[in-house]
Scaffold this motif. Sequence first.
Motif, PDB file in Angstrom:
ATOM      1  N   UNK A 104       0.935  -1.146   0.087  1.00 34.89           N
ATOM      2  CA  UNK A 104      -0.199  -0.114   0.045  1.00 34.89           C
ATOM      3  C   UNK A 104       0.946   1.170   0.095  1.00 34.89           C
ATOM      4  N   UNK A 105       1.545   1.300  -0.906  1.00 36.82           N
ATOM      5  CA  UNK A 105       2.864   2.252  -0.979  1.00 36.82           C
ATOM      6  C   UNK A 105       2.465   3.359  -2.338  1.00 36.82           C
ATOM      7  N   UNK A 106       2.302   4.538  -1.784  1.00 40.12           N
ATOM      8  CA  UNK A 106       2.111   5.828  -2.692  1.00 40.12           C
ATOM      9  C   UNK A 106       3.129   6.029  -3.727  1.00 40.12           C
ATOM     10  N   UNK A 107       4.524   6.080  -2.970  1.00 39.36           N
ATOM     11  CA  UNK A 107       5.649   6.228  -3.719  1.00 39.36           C
ATOM     12  C   UNK A 107       5.761   5.431  -4.840  1.00 39.36           C
ATOM     13  N   UNK A 108       5.445   4.075  -4.806  1.00 41.59           N
ATOM     14  CA  UNK A 108       5.536   3.268  -6.037  1.00 41.59           C
ATOM     15  C   UNK A 108       4.550   3.479  -6.874  1.00 41.59           C
ATOM     16  N   UNK A 109       3.105   3.852  -6.340  1.00 43.04           N
ATOM     17  CA  UNK A 109       2.264   4.354  -7.392  1.00 43.04           C
ATOM     18  C   UNK A 109       2.705   5.378  -8.185  1.00 43.04           C
ATOM     19  N   UNK A 110       3.134   6.373  -7.379  1.00 45.35           N
ATOM     20  CA  UNK A 110       3.406   7.891  -8.163  1.00 45.35           C
ATOM     21  C   UNK A 110       4.618   7.464  -9.440  1.00 45.35           C
ATOM     22  N   UNK A 111       5.527   6.511  -8.971  1.00 53.01           N
ATOM     23  CA  UNK A 111       6.563   5.906  -9.978  1.00 53.01           C
ATOM     24  C   UNK A 111       5.842   5.398 -11.274  1.00 53.01           C
ATOM     25  N   UNK A 112       4.638   4.359 -10.976  1.00 55.22           N
ATOM     26  CA  UNK A 112       4.262   3.693 -12.136  1.00 55.22           C
ATOM     27  C   UNK A 112       3.270   4.986 -12.837  1.00 55.22           C
ATOM     28  N   UNK A 113       2.658   5.969 -12.125  1.00 56.04           N
ATOM     29  CA  UNK A 113       1.926   6.885 -12.801  1.00 56.04           C
ATOM     30  C   UNK A 113       2.774   7.811 -13.561  1.00 56.04           C
ATOM     31  N   UNK A 114       3.881   8.154 -13.143  1.00 59.35           N
ATOM     32  CA  UNK A 114       4.910   8.821 -13.984  1.00 59.35           C
ATOM     33  C   UNK A 114       5.102   8.194 -15.472  1.00 59.35           C
ATOM     34  N   UNK A 115       5.236   6.956 -15.472  1.00 60.84           N
ATOM     35  CA  UNK A 115       5.492   6.224 -16.609  1.00 60.84           C
ATOM     36  C   UNK A 115       4.339   6.157 -17.479  1.00 60.84           C
TER      37      UNK A 115
END
Length: 127
Positions: free
Chosen positions: A96-107
């Motif tokens: 449940x990690x928003x940092x990882x979600x941000x990374x994916x979203x940037x891509x």
Amino acid sequence: MAMANPYAKYATQSINTATPEELTLKLYEGCIKFINLAMIGIDEKNIEKANTNIVKAQNIINELNITLDMNYEISKNLRQLYDYLHRRLIDANIKKDKVILEEVKEFVVEFRDTWKQAMALARKQRG
């Protein structure tokens, strides 16, 4: 007889009449939307909302991956990137990690923006 939801009818019609290029754009936009909703779920400590939306984003990445035309060299690179993003979404869901979600979203935002540019160039060349 119940009246159909006008939004659902419009959404269905817009998908049924969309070109393959427009459908790909809709997939990218949907993925971004679900990642945003997942981040809201994490903020709200709503694990079910986060999970549901991350799974939806995973499904979109999977769809983009399996529909690649492997006759193009770039498709091999995209396949690797989609595989990576899919794994990162699984990690994000477990943690449940928003940092990882941000990374994916940037891509995905970058893919979407590049796709829009490619669509515009193709339209120019046709017309």
